[in-house]
Scaffold this motif. Structure first.
Motif, mmCIF file in Angstrom:
data_model
loop_
_atom_site.group_PDB
_atom_site.id
_atom_site.type_symbol
_atom_site.label_atom_id
_atom_site.label_comp_id
_atom_site.label_asym_id
_atom_site.label_seq_id
_atom_site.Cartn_x
_atom_site.Cartn_y
_atom_site.Cartn_z
ATOM 1 N N ALA A 158 0.874 -1.413 0.041
ATOM 2 C CA ALA A 158 -0.144 -0.003 0.001
ATOM 3 C C ALA A 158 0.915 1.155 0.051
ATOM 4 N N GLY A 159 0.451 2.516 -0.226
ATOM 5 C CA GLY A 159 1.002 3.730 -0.183
ATOM 6 C C GLY A 159 1.645 4.020 -1.388
ATOM 7 N N PRO A 160 1.852 5.306 -1.771
ATOM 8 C CA PRO A 160 2.156 5.763 -3.195
ATOM 9 C C PRO A 160 3.418 5.445 -3.544
ATOM 10 N N ARG A 161 4.286 5.013 -2.596
ATOM 11 C CA ARG A 161 5.718 4.707 -3.123
ATOM 12 C C ARG A 161 5.915 3.278 -3.776
ATOM 13 N N TYR A 162 4.949 2.617 -3.712
ATOM 14 C CA TYR A 162 5.213 1.296 -4.245
ATOM 15 C C TYR A 162 4.275 0.694 -5.184
ATOM 16 N N VAL A 163 4.759 -0.217 -6.173
ATOM 17 C CA VAL A 163 3.855 -0.972 -6.991
ATOM 18 C C VAL A 163 2.950 -1.864 -6.365
ATOM 19 N N GLY B 164 -7.548 6.575 -9.650
ATOM 20 C CA GLY B 164 -7.628 7.851 -10.233
ATOM 21 C C GLY B 164 -7.523 7.862 -11.897
ATOM 22 N N VAL B 165 -7.909 6.766 -12.558
ATOM 23 C CA VAL B 165 -7.896 6.859 -13.801
ATOM 24 C C VAL B 165 -9.205 6.521 -14.369
ATOM 25 N N THR B 166 -9.344 6.635 -15.880
ATOM 26 C CA THR B 166 -10.647 6.257 -16.480
ATOM 27 C C THR B 166 -10.524 4.839 -16.963
ATOM 28 N N ALA C 179 0.548 -2.606 -16.468
ATOM 29 C CA ALA C 179 0.115 -2.383 -14.876
ATOM 30 C C ALA C 179 1.173 -1.622 -14.141
ATOM 31 N N ALA C 180 2.330 -2.262 -14.142
ATOM 32 C CA ALA C 180 3.393 -1.617 -13.379
ATOM 33 C C ALA C 180 3.795 -0.284 -13.946
ATOM 34 N N MET C 181 3.831 -0.163 -15.372
ATOM 35 C CA MET C 181 4.090 1.122 -16.030
ATOM 36 C C MET C 181 3.073 2.025 -15.509
ATOM 37 N N ALA C 182 1.818 1.738 -15.523
ATOM 38 C CA ALA C 182 0.639 2.739 -15.189
ATOM 39 C C ALA C 182 0.794 3.528 -13.747
ATOM 40 N N GLN C 183 1.577 2.467 -13.139
ATOM 41 C CA GLN C 183 1.829 3.322 -11.746
ATOM 42 C C GLN C 183 3.110 4.122 -11.345
ATOM 43 N N ALA C 184 3.897 4.028 -12.510
ATOM 44 C CA ALA C 184 5.220 4.643 -12.415
ATOM 45 C C ALA C 184 5.159 6.147 -12.211
ATOM 46 N N ALA C 185 4.182 6.985 -12.619
ATOM 47 C CA ALA C 185 4.075 8.432 -12.475
ATOM 48 C C ALA C 185 3.773 8.687 -11.042
ATOM 49 N N ALA D 275 12.498 11.326 -11.254
ATOM 50 C CA ALA D 275 11.601 11.394 -12.897
ATOM 51 C C ALA D 275 11.116 10.052 -13.111
ATOM 52 N N PRO D 276 9.890 10.221 -13.728
ATOM 53 C CA PRO D 276 9.213 8.876 -14.136
ATOM 54 C C PRO D 276 10.037 8.007 -14.873
ATOM 55 N N ALA D 277 11.034 8.649 -15.761
ATOM 56 C CA ALA D 277 11.774 7.709 -16.646
ATOM 57 C C ALA D 277 12.612 6.882 -15.662
ATOM 58 N N ARG D 278 13.253 7.196 -14.481
ATOM 59 C CA ARG D 278 13.862 6.274 -13.620
ATOM 60 C C ARG D 278 13.018 5.026 -13.101
ATOM 61 N N VAL D 279 11.642 5.321 -12.795
ATOM 62 C CA VAL D 279 10.872 4.189 -12.232
ATOM 63 C C VAL D 279 10.765 3.306 -13.464
ATOM 64 N N GLU D 280 10.431 3.719 -14.627
ATOM 65 C CA GLU D 280 9.856 2.931 -15.927
ATOM 66 C C GLU D 280 11.343 2.315 -16.002
ATOM 67 N N ALA D 281 12.527 2.650 -16.311
ATOM 68 C CA ALA D 281 13.717 2.111 -16.309
ATOM 69 C C ALA D 281 13.842 0.633 -15.523
ATOM 70 N N LEU D 282 13.321 0.935 -14.102
ATOM 71 C CA LEU D 282 13.358 -0.287 -13.321
ATOM 72 C C LEU D 282 12.340 -1.095 -13.561
#
Length: 196
Positions: A61-66, A118-120, A142-148, A157-164
């Protein structure tokens, strides 16, 4: 009578020893010798501490995690043993909700999950539970959808999360079985290690 009973008892004892003791010990020994990590649950450790298994999902849970797939597992209600309560990722009670596509309860649960994201539109695996309720993976989508969200919470930057996410995307088994997937626990451990 004893002539009929004696062979039956001997065979029962023999097959009990063979199938109840010798065979399980042989298979356990083979598994420990050939695939010890897998035979012991594919555990993930950090230092001396076991933090989970590659095979069983965990509730993040929480915004810091997938966040993984929703879990439909339940447990006995401590207040009333005739009822159950939600117990996400309860490995002792693996199972789906058994709600069909025409179920109003399923539609309401999916709509609530989409709203909470929070998405449509959301990837199906973020809003529907798996059959076991213990799925440790999500799709790369699903993982990329949570990157931002994760990037904003971690101040990167979102690019760092996306790279992971890309680094932790596993391909199809043997190149042909299943779909690409991301192990939620492994990715969250990497997020903590590389983007604290």
């Amino acid at each position: 009578m004893l002539a009929l009973l004696r062979p039956a008892l001997v065979l029962m004892a023999l097959f009990t020893l063979l199938t109840g003791l010798a065979y399980p010990l042989a298979i356990t020994g083979l598994a420990q010798g050939l695939l010890p990590r897998e035979a012991n649950g594919s555990l993930i450790t950090r230092g001396d501490r076991v933090v989970g298994s590659e095979l069983i999902g965990q509730a993040f849970a929480g915004p810091r995690y997938v966040h993984g797939r929703p879990s439909a597992t339940t447990a006995v209600d401590p207040a009333d043993a005739t009822k159950t309560v939600d117990a996400p990722y309860n490995a002792a009670a693996s199972g789906g909700s058994n709600l069909g596509p025409s179920s109003k309860a399923l539609l309401e649960a999916v709509q609530a999950r989409v709203t909470a994201l929070g998405v449509t539109q959301a990837p199906a695996d973020l809003v529907t539970a798996s059959a076991s309720g213990l799925d440790p993976h999500v799709s790369p989508t699903a993982a990329m959808a949570q990157a931002a969200r994760i990037a904003a919470a971690r101040g990167v930057a979102p690019a760092r999360v996306e790279a992971l996410v890309q680094r932790h995307t596993e391909g199809r088994s043997f190149g042909i079985i299943g779909e690409p997937r991301v192990n939620v626990l492994a990715l969250n451990l990497a997020l903590d290690a590389e983007l604290p």
